[in-house]
Design an enzyme around this catalytic site. Structure first.
Site, mmCIF file in Angstrom:
data_model
loop_
_atom_site.group_PDB
_atom_site.id
_atom_site.type_symbol
_atom_site.label_atom_id
_atom_site.label_comp_id
_atom_site.label_asym_id
_atom_site.label_seq_id
_atom_site.Cartn_x
_atom_site.Cartn_y
_atom_site.Cartn_z
ATOM 1 N N GLU A 1 73.193 88.187 51.137
ATOM 2 C CA GLU A 1 74.023 87.830 49.970
ATOM 3 C C GLU A 1 73.206 87.995 48.698
ATOM 4 O O GLU A 1 72.095 87.478 48.601
ATOM 5 C CB GLU A 1 74.494 86.375 50.071
ATOM 6 C CG GLU A 1 75.969 86.168 49.930
ATOM 7 C CD GLU A 1 76.344 84.697 49.977
ATOM 8 O OE1 GLU A 1 76.304 84.052 48.909
ATOM 9 O OE2 GLU A 1 76.664 84.193 51.052
ATOM 10 N N GLU B 1 73.349 79.176 54.377
ATOM 11 C CA GLU B 1 72.719 78.365 53.333
ATOM 12 C C GLU B 1 72.567 76.891 53.717
ATOM 13 O O GLU B 1 73.045 75.987 53.015
ATOM 14 C CB GLU B 1 73.480 78.536 52.010
ATOM 15 C CG GLU B 1 73.475 79.994 51.552
ATOM 16 C CD GLU B 1 74.036 80.227 50.165
ATOM 17 O OE1 GLU B 1 74.590 79.285 49.577
ATOM 18 O OE2 GLU B 1 73.914 81.367 49.658
#
Length: 486
Positions: A268, A157
């Site tokens: 995810e 991320e």
């Protein structure tokens, strides 16, 4: 009243078990714990998961790289112990290359209780040396054919400042050096990115790789239904209430379009991004899971649930068995409704049949396997969205009726151990007897199911409460025998 129709004699399409490809786990050091390993072994055996992904493989607590008096010391023993265990149980790592060893870091900003450093490297050459040395070590230890079956994802991320203090351009340079180094070890090793939150940067990342002629074997990204909804300070239920039905499916479609011809791996996702959210422990999350896994199965290669266990310490390690954690299992190994939903998905065959019919909250899938057909129903809506108990009719056309049928449920009164835990007074540390009762409450129960014979087929009627899942298993006849009917 929801009504669905399916011809069981049709030829179906391939159903990829995208749920079984990869499962998420907190951070690497947790994989050295005995209880983590016991639960991971169970997930492999009962859910068939092939890969596990976690943060922080390169963190200082893994002793991968330490600086002692200006001398760099490499140490891969702890990482090897984890991979040795995974190979022992028939699994493999989906390697997230993060976070930055302090010895290489350009700053001191960290994330989570385990203090993963989220700054770019001072010198990209030193980062390259670490990646090169680590991968060559693994090739020597496990063999090239084995390591070629792993996935290497660059960072986690980087579009969120909590996880990367650099810019997008800085991340792209990190990817350039990482991917080039990995391919210098072996051209068939698999590398990808950008591992972003909220489905972001995909088009920019693909364009960058093409302009720079960089290797990229897959696109990876993440999302949650709480992403980009509401405003700062909103609680999780408020965020979810603002989400629209089918939002994750639409975002997957957009991500696949942005990825162009590259395969897409969601590494995810979950029913919310809050690690302490009550609905994670409840049938709500199971219905959410079933609906969304089946919605994207023909679009992506992997849709990795975050996470398999509440043995989890990003913020702090909670000892409360039902604290709303991400896991399929509590810290004591009690299966939540999501675990049982995952088991239902794992038991599905690989031939998905076309189903006609639609409803605002109820979804239906019919899947053929070896000697069986499964009908999987979910009744789901986001908080504050209209939802009610529904009487569902499934009309099935076929040359012969089944030889047997049974029903399994996940709802307020089935596979719902949190409800019993609350009735027991919500004990922080359930005793042995309470543990036994909680595990019993978490079991799937088979109920004999009757059908209504009709010309050219048969029909089934199922009562489906709000936020519920129902799995119907039908034994397909190989002869002229008939089953129970009414």
């Amino acid at each position: 009243m929801p009504e669905f129709h399916c011809n069981l004699d049709q030829t179906g399409d391939l159903l990829r078990h995208v749920w079984s490809h990869t499962i998420g786990s907190d951070h690497a050091r947790m994989a050295l714990r005995a209880d983590w390993r016991e639960q991971m072994r169970r997930v492999r055996e009962e859910l068939g998961v092939e890969y596990v992904r976690f943060h922080g493989l390169l963190d200082d607590d893994m002793a991968i790289l330490l600086d002692e008096q200006d001398t760099l010391h490499y140490g891969f023993h702890n990482a090897d112990l984890i991979i040795d265990f995974l190979r022992e149980i028939g699994m493999r790592p989906f390697v997230e290359l993060s976070f930055m060893p302090t010895a290489l870091a350009s700053g001191h900003t960290t994330v989570f209780s385990y203090r993963g450093n989220v700054t770019p490297p001072k010198k990209l050459a030193d980062w390259e040396a670490l990646i090169d040395r680590l991968l060559r070590h693994w090739v020597d230890r496990y063999g090239l054919d084995e390591v070629r079956r792993w996935y290497f994802e660059v960072w986690n991320e980087p579009n969120i400042s909590s996880f990367w203090t650099g810019t997008q351009a800085d991340y792209f340079e990190l990817y350039r050096h990482t991917a080039t180094t990995i391919k210098s070890v072996d051209a068939q090793l698999q590398v990808g990115g950008p591992a972003t939150a909220n489905d972001e940067w995909i088009a920019d990342f693909v364009a960058f790789c093409r302009r720079a002629r960089l290797p990229c074997d897959f696109v990876s990204t993440h999302h949650y239904p709480t992403d980009a909804f509401g405003k700062p300070g909103d609680d999780t239920e408020k965020q979810l209430s603002l989400a629209t039905r089918g939002i994750l499916h639409r975002r997957v479609l957009d991500s696949c379009a942005a990825a162009a011809t590259l395969p897409v791996y969601y590494t995810e996702w979950c029913s919310s991004s809050n690690p302490f959210f009550k609905l994670h422990d409840e049938p709500y999350a199971a219905a959410f899971m079933i609906k969304n896994f089946l919605a994207v199965a023909d679009l992506v290669q992997c849709y990795s649930w975050w996470t398999f266990s509440d043995i989890f310490a990003e913020n702090y390690f909670s000892s409360v068995p039902f604290h709303g954690g991400f896991g399929l299992l509590t810290i004591d190994g009690i299966p939540k409704p999501t675990y049982r939903a995952f088991q239902m998905l794992h038991r599905l065959g690989h031939e998905r049949l076309r189903v006609d019919g639609a409803h605002v909250t109820v979804d239906a899938a019919v899947v053929r396997g070896e000697g069986v057909v499964m009908v999987l129903l979910s009744n789901h809506a986001f908080p504050e969205h209209p939802i009610a108990a529904e009487k569902v009719t499934i009309e099935l056309a076929c040359s012969q009726p089944p030889t047997g049928a049974w029903l399994e449920r996940i709802d307020e009164d089935h596979c719902n151990p949190r409800k019993l835990w609350e009735e027991l007074g919500s004990p922080d540390y359930p005793n042995a007897e309470q543990q036994h009762r909680l595990n019993e409450a978490a079991l799937l129960q088979r109920e004999p199911l009757r059908w209504h014979a009709k010309t050219g087929g048969f029909s089934l009627n199922i009562d489906l409460p709000p936020h519920a899942v129902a799995a119907i298993t039908l034994h397909v006849p190989n002869d002229d025998s008939t089953g129970e009917s009414s």
